[in-house]
Design an enzyme around this catalytic site. Structure first.
Site, PDB file in Angstrom:
ATOM      1  N   HIS A  54     -51.229 -33.483  12.408  1.00 60.98           N
ATOM      2  CA  HIS A  54     -50.270 -32.940  11.169  1.00 60.98           C
ATOM      3  C   HIS A  54     -48.946 -32.037  11.935  1.00 60.98           C
ATOM      4  CE1 HIS A  54     -51.070 -34.974   7.992  1.00 60.98           C
ATOM      5  NE2 HIS A  54     -52.705 -35.169   8.597  1.00 60.98           N
ATOM      6  N   HIS A 108     -55.437 -37.324  14.632  1.00 61.07           N
ATOM      7  CA  HIS A 108     -54.298 -38.163  13.383  1.00 61.07           C
ATOM      8  C   HIS A 108     -54.351 -36.179  13.255  1.00 61.07           C
ATOM      9  CE1 HIS A 108     -53.728 -38.912   9.168  1.00 61.07           C
ATOM     10  NE2 HIS A 108     -54.170 -38.003   8.812  1.00 61.07           N
ATOM     11  N   GLU A 109     -55.231 -35.093  13.047  1.00 58.42           N
ATOM     12  CA  GLU A 109     -54.756 -33.843  12.596  1.00 58.42           C
ATOM     13  C   GLU A 109     -54.008 -33.043  13.667  1.00 58.42           C
ATOM     14  OE1 GLU A 109     -55.555 -33.080   9.625  1.00 58.42           O
ATOM     15  OE2 GLU A 109     -57.515 -34.925   9.774  1.00 58.42           O
TER      16      GLU A 109
END
Length: 237
Positions: A113, A109-110
């Site tokens: 980004h 998920h990070e």
């Protein structure tokens, strides 16, 4: 002092608090419980391949041509984040060296980004534009509006609402950013063979619980602003 506590102190029994703010506040409490319990559950289940959160993050970044972005360990739990200014992806201690389903979901998920920034994802750019005003609005806007209500000063109230609206917009713009990062994460975890199909379901549960916290935050901010506007309208009658 927390704004909700501050506002409740001065308007403790108004109907709009119970109709608008309290349900959102309860949703926020549930979201925090949900994300912690879901993360704890899938932190106990290791992935079959045994890859760690940090190794998966580095692999995703390299696959996206982002070799220059570092991956570091940061203290705490659920403190994971990507810093675009420093171009560093920071993973919390329970994620960095862990091979659990939860760790891989958060790491991906990070990484999502970082991929968003590299692709100039429009909602991210929009959120960054409004951030400076939203930062001021989040801190000062609600208090200006409250003082405007207390002093029956329309200019002060309207100024507070304008600033607070910027903060609310920031919360709303955050939703598509976080949802897209999770979409990218789940896609790469499955297509990159980091997790099995069944394990991806666990990662989806973790990221879905995390997304609920952003929904609750946006709902609470909007409900709080709407409450102030309705209190002002009631005062004007």
């Amino acid at each position: 002092m927390n704004f909700l506590v501050f506002a409740y102190f001065y308007f403790p029994m108004d109907k709009w608090y119970f109709i608008l703010v309290l349900p959102c506040f309860l949703l926020s409490l549930f979201a925090q419980f949900k994300v912690k319990s879901t993360f704890a559950r899938y932190s106990k289940i290791n992935s079959q391949r045994g890859l760690t959160g940090s190794s998966v993050a580095r692999d995703i970044l390299q696959s996206g041509g982002l070799n220059h972005i570092g991956v570091e360990r940061v203290r705490g739990s659920l403190t994971d984040h990507y810093s675009p200014k420093e171009e560093v992806l920071r993973l919390s201690e329970p994620v960095y060296n862990s091979s659990s389903i939860a760790a891989l979901g958060v790491a991906a998920h990070e990484s999502g980004h970082a991929l968003q920034y590299a692709a100039a994802y429009f909602p991210v750019q929009l959120r960054n534009v409004i951030y400076p005003v939203a930062r001021i609005g989040s801190g000062a806007g609600p208090y200006l509006a409250i003082f405007g209500l207390m002093l029956q000063n329309n200019l002060l109230f309207n100024l507070g609402i304008i600033f607070y609206a910027a903060a609310v917009l920031f919360y709303l713009f955050t939703l598509p950013v976080e949802i897209d990062a999770s979409r990218r994460a789940l896609q790469v975890l499955e297509t990159g063979n980091y997790l099995t199909v069944e394990e991806v379901k666990g990662a989806r549960a973790v990221l879905g619980a995390a997304a609920l916290t952003y929904v609750a935050a946006a709902a609470t901010a909007f409900a709080s602003m709407l409450r102030l506007i309705l209190l002002h309208n009631d005062q004007e009658r």
